[in-house]
Scaffold this active site. Structure first.
Site, PDB file in Angstrom:
ATOM      1  N   HIS A 111       0.808  -1.227   0.000  1.00 18.69           N
ATOM      2  CA  HIS A 111       0.000   0.000   0.000  1.00 18.69           C
ATOM      3  C   HIS A 111       0.840   1.276   0.000  1.00 18.69           C
ATOM      4  O   HIS A 111       0.715   2.142   0.856  1.00 18.69           O
ATOM      5  CB  HIS A 111      -1.039   0.003   1.133  1.00 18.69           C
ATOM      6  CG  HIS A 111      -0.594  -0.639   2.432  1.00 18.69           C
ATOM      7  ND1 HIS A 111       0.413  -0.129   3.203  1.00 18.69           N
ATOM      8  CD2 HIS A 111      -1.028  -1.746   3.069  1.00 18.69           C
ATOM      9  CE1 HIS A 111       0.572  -0.889   4.274  1.00 18.69           C
ATOM     10  NE2 HIS A 111      -0.277  -1.883   4.217  1.00 18.69           N
ATOM     11  N   HIS A 150      -1.062  -3.473  14.363  1.00 18.50           N
ATOM     12  CA  HIS A 150      -1.119  -2.416  13.381  1.00 18.50           C
ATOM     13  C   HIS A 150      -2.550  -1.970  13.042  1.00 18.50           C
ATOM     14  O   HIS A 150      -2.786  -0.885  12.548  1.00 18.50           O
ATOM     15  CB  HIS A 150      -0.402  -2.964  12.121  1.00 18.50           C
ATOM     16  CG  HIS A 150      -0.598  -2.247  10.858  1.00 18.50           C
ATOM     17  ND1 HIS A 150      -0.794  -2.853   9.656  1.00 18.50           N
ATOM     18  CD2 HIS A 150      -0.621  -0.919  10.593  1.00 18.50           C
ATOM     19  CE1 HIS A 150      -0.912  -1.982   8.703  1.00 18.50           C
ATOM     20  NE2 HIS A 150      -0.818  -0.806   9.217  1.00 18.50           N
ATOM     21  N   GLU A 201      -5.264  -8.393   8.659  1.00 18.17           N
ATOM     22  CA  GLU A 201      -4.870  -7.818   7.359  1.00 18.17           C
ATOM     23  C   GLU A 201      -4.570  -8.952   6.364  1.00 18.17           C
ATOM     24  O   GLU A 201      -4.029 -10.004   6.730  1.00 18.17           O
ATOM     25  CB  GLU A 201      -3.663  -6.883   7.516  1.00 18.17           C
ATOM     26  CG  GLU A 201      -3.459  -6.031   6.264  1.00 18.17           C
ATOM     27  CD  GLU A 201      -2.534  -4.832   6.442  1.00 18.17           C
ATOM     28  OE1 GLU A 201      -1.938  -4.640   7.518  1.00 18.17           O
ATOM     29  OE2 GLU A 201      -2.411  -4.063   5.458  1.00 18.17           O
ATOM     30  N   ASP A 249      -2.403  -9.793   4.270  1.00 18.83           N
ATOM     31  CA  ASP A 249      -1.099 -10.463   4.137  1.00 18.83           C
ATOM     32  C   ASP A 249      -0.968 -11.612   5.135  1.00 18.83           C
ATOM     33  O   ASP A 249      -0.101 -12.478   4.973  1.00 18.83           O
ATOM     34  CB  ASP A 249       0.080  -9.482   4.256  1.00 18.83           C
ATOM     35  CG  ASP A 249      -0.013  -8.532   5.417  1.00 18.83           C
ATOM     36  OD1 ASP A 249      -1.124  -8.254   5.890  1.00 18.83           O
ATOM     37  OD2 ASP A 249       1.040  -8.041   5.864  1.00 18.83           O
ATOM     38  N   TYR A 252      10.628  -0.442   8.177  1.00 21.85           N
ATOM     39  CA  TYR A 252       9.303  -1.005   8.438  1.00 21.85           C
ATOM     40  C   TYR A 252       8.564  -0.153   9.475  1.00 21.85           C
ATOM     41  O   TYR A 252       7.395   0.197   9.297  1.00 21.85           O
ATOM     42  CB  TYR A 252       9.509  -2.431   8.935  1.00 21.85           C
ATOM     43  CG  TYR A 252       8.293  -3.223   9.304  1.00 21.85           C
ATOM     44  CD1 TYR A 252       7.683  -4.056   8.381  1.00 21.85           C
ATOM     45  CD2 TYR A 252       7.781  -3.183  10.598  1.00 21.85           C
ATOM     46  CE1 TYR A 252       6.583  -4.827   8.735  1.00 21.85           C
ATOM     47  CE2 TYR A 252       6.684  -3.945  10.953  1.00 21.85           C
ATOM     48  CZ  TYR A 252       6.089  -4.763  10.008  1.00 21.85           C
ATOM     49  OH  TYR A 252       5.005  -5.523  10.366  1.00 21.85           O
ATOM     50  N   HIS A 297      -3.888 -11.086  13.604  1.00 15.02           N
ATOM     51  CA  HIS A 297      -4.039  -9.881  12.765  1.00 15.02           C
ATOM     52  C   HIS A 297      -4.795 -10.266  11.494  1.00 15.02           C
ATOM     53  O   HIS A 297      -4.450 -11.252  10.839  1.00 15.02           O
ATOM     54  CB  HIS A 297      -2.653  -9.329  12.429  1.00 15.02           C
ATOM     55  CG  HIS A 297      -2.647  -8.027  11.694  1.00 15.02           C
ATOM     56  ND1 HIS A 297      -3.722  -7.170  11.676  1.00 15.02           N
ATOM     57  CD2 HIS A 297      -1.673  -7.420  10.970  1.00 15.02           C
ATOM     58  CE1 HIS A 297      -3.415  -6.100  10.950  1.00 15.02           C
ATOM     59  NE2 HIS A 297      -2.176  -6.232  10.504  1.00 15.02           N
ATOM     60  N   ASP A 336       2.433  -8.108  13.393  1.00 15.15           N
ATOM     61  CA  ASP A 336       3.239  -7.091  12.703  1.00 15.15           C
ATOM     62  C   ASP A 336       4.359  -6.506  13.584  1.00 15.15           C
ATOM     63  O   ASP A 336       5.325  -5.941  13.075  1.00 15.15           O
ATOM     64  CB  ASP A 336       2.356  -5.931  12.242  1.00 15.15           C
ATOM     65  CG  ASP A 336       1.706  -6.169  10.888  1.00 15.15           C
ATOM     66  OD1 ASP A 336       2.065  -7.149  10.213  1.00 15.15           O
ATOM     67  OD2 ASP A 336       0.840  -5.363  10.510  1.00 15.15           O
ATOM     68  N   HIS A 357       6.448 -10.936  10.049  1.00 19.71           N
ATOM     69  CA  HIS A 357       7.269 -10.586   8.877  1.00 19.71           C
ATOM     70  C   HIS A 357       8.743 -10.646   9.260  1.00 19.71           C
ATOM     71  O   HIS A 357       9.139 -10.113  10.298  1.00 19.71           O
ATOM     72  CB  HIS A 357       6.988  -9.155   8.394  1.00 19.71           C
ATOM     73  CG  HIS A 357       5.613  -8.925   7.873  1.00 19.71           C
ATOM     74  ND1 HIS A 357       5.147  -9.502   6.721  1.00 19.71           N
ATOM     75  CD2 HIS A 357       4.608  -8.142   8.327  1.00 19.71           C
ATOM     76  CE1 HIS A 357       3.902  -9.084   6.499  1.00 19.71           C
ATOM     77  NE2 HIS A 357       3.554  -8.272   7.451  1.00 19.71           N
TER      78      HIS A 357
HETATM   79 FE1  FEO Z   1      -0.701  -5.120   9.119  1.00 22.28          FE
HETATM   80 FE2  FEO Z   1       1.506  -7.453   7.970  1.00 22.28          FE
HETATM   81  O1  FEO Z   1      -0.156  -6.644   8.156  1.00 22.28           O
END
Ligand code: FEO
Length: 398
Positions: A24, A145, A80, A82, A192, A78, A164, A225
């Protein structure tokens, strides 16, 4: 990618995305990973999933350890995409007894997947679920996040699974902090933080204090991540503390976009002034640097000087793009000044100053405008702007 046992009977089963280049608007030239973790116990638990295109890879990885149907619970730390966009496929394979999430997580899952029939179990901070030899303890981390975000702590393993939190967008074949280059690890972590967490810095400060007050003993942090912190989790906790307090150095950014090199000449003269007063200046042409590179450098900079030529009574589009992105990330106030060349209108400096005011930056000079091509005396004024800004940087406390 092969699974990796990160603690006894706890496995990394995620996917490495070597090719992703954008989150994004945040450029990820080093790719990313979608980490999912499998805990094998009396009740076996999967923590988060992966981005949808990697769903079958996640299932293959789980199969290296156990039959996916042996998984009892899926914890969604989470929502989101991903981390959760593979969930419908994983639910079909696993048929979980529970999908454990926060109250906001349930709302988010319903809004994404519209599955009222899934077996949600909502948890909140302090709730615990025993799974055999281990306990899952949940800590809601709203806005780190998303509103749904939470950590899961496993006290028996001193393991914090942090979605995250404390991550990096960095594709590697290594899984642990002690296996990779330390300066690159810190750079990717800062990049990040700057591009994702910066607007939530006050929330991060409260969260770090809350985690500290809970007295959690942590010897491993496993984010969703990048690299897992097993050798030195304190390092990333300390870095996040510093970044969320937005501690700055005596450093300035000179960022510009230029039509026919006049604004570029001004930028270089401004940087000369900063350097002459002993302040490190990073000069970044928006034609060469992505907005994410600029924000990464802004994280610990005390001042930013922005230059743009005027185009059609406006600033150049790349400068407008940077300011839009920067406003959204809500950096702590910086010392700031604008400059730029123009032919007839000359609105760019005024518009950049308006953006500075909106972000509550401290404008150290009303701004320098040069008609068409700077003469020597114009460049001298630019150098003087750099020197004056440097003196303000040196005088400022933080
Ligand atoms: Fe806020 Fe890695 O997603």
């Amino acid at each position: 990618m092969a699974t990796v046992e990160i603690k006894k009977n706890i496995y990394w089963v995620g996917a490495v995305d070597w090719n992703v280049r954008d989150f994004h608007g945040y450029a990820t030239p080093a790719g990313s990973t979608y980490n999912a973790y499998l805990v094998v116990d009396k009740k076996s638990v999967l923590f988060d999933t992966v981005k949808k295109p990697f769903a079958s890879e996640l299932v293959r990885n789980i199969r290296q350890v156990i039959d996916p149907e042996r998984i009892d619970y899926i914890v969604i730390n989470h929502v989101e995409p991903d981390h959760a966009s593979a969930l419908p496929e994983i639910v079909e394979v696993v048929k979980p007894e529970k999908i454990i999430c926060s109250s906001q997580g349930k709302k988010g899952l319903l809004a994404h997947f519209h599955r009222e029939d899934w077996p949600y179990e909502v948890v909140k901070t302090g709730d615990e679920i025993g799974i055999g030899e281990r306990t899952l303890r949940f800590v809601e981390t709203r806005m780190v996040h998303w509103p749904d975000s939470m950590f899961t702590y496993i006290p028996e393993d001193r393991l914090l699974i942090s979605q995250d939190g404390f991550g990096q967008h960095w594709a590697t074949s290594e899984r642990f902090d002690d296996e990779v280059d330390q300066s690159e690890l810190l750079y990717q972590s800062a990049r990040y933080y700057a591009n994702i967490l910066l607007p939530y810095s006050p929330v991060v400060q409260r969260l770090l204090a809350e985690v500290s007050a809970m007295g959690l003993e942590i010897d491993m942090i496993a984010p969703d991540h990048g690299i897992i912190w097993r050798s030195n989790p304190e390092k990333i906790l300390a870095a996040w503390d510093e970044w969320s307090r937005q501690v700055t150095k005596n450093k300035a950014l000179v960022v510009y976009d230029t039509m026919w090199h006049s604004t570029e000449m001004m930028a270089r003269a401004v940087a000369d002034g900063l350097q002459a007063e002993g302040v490190g200046a990073k000069v970044m042409d928006l034609a060469a640097f992505h907005r994410s590179d600029i924000i990464t450098e802004l994280l610990d900079s005390k001042a930013i000087l922005l230059g743009s030529s005027t185009l059609n009574n406006n600033m150049l589009p790349r400068m407008a793009d940077l300011l839009c992105y920067m406003k959204g990330l809500r950096p702590a106030p910086k010392l700031a000044a604008a400059f730029g060349s123009y032919g007839w209108g000359g609105e760019a400096v005024k518009l950049i100053n308006a953006a500075f005011e909106e972000m509550k930056f401290e404008i150290v000079d009303p701004g320098l405008r040069v008609n068409y091509v700077p003469a020597e005396e114009d460049l001298a004024k630019c150098t003087e702007l750099g020197k004056a800004t440097a003196r303000r940087i040196i005088e400022s406390r933080q």
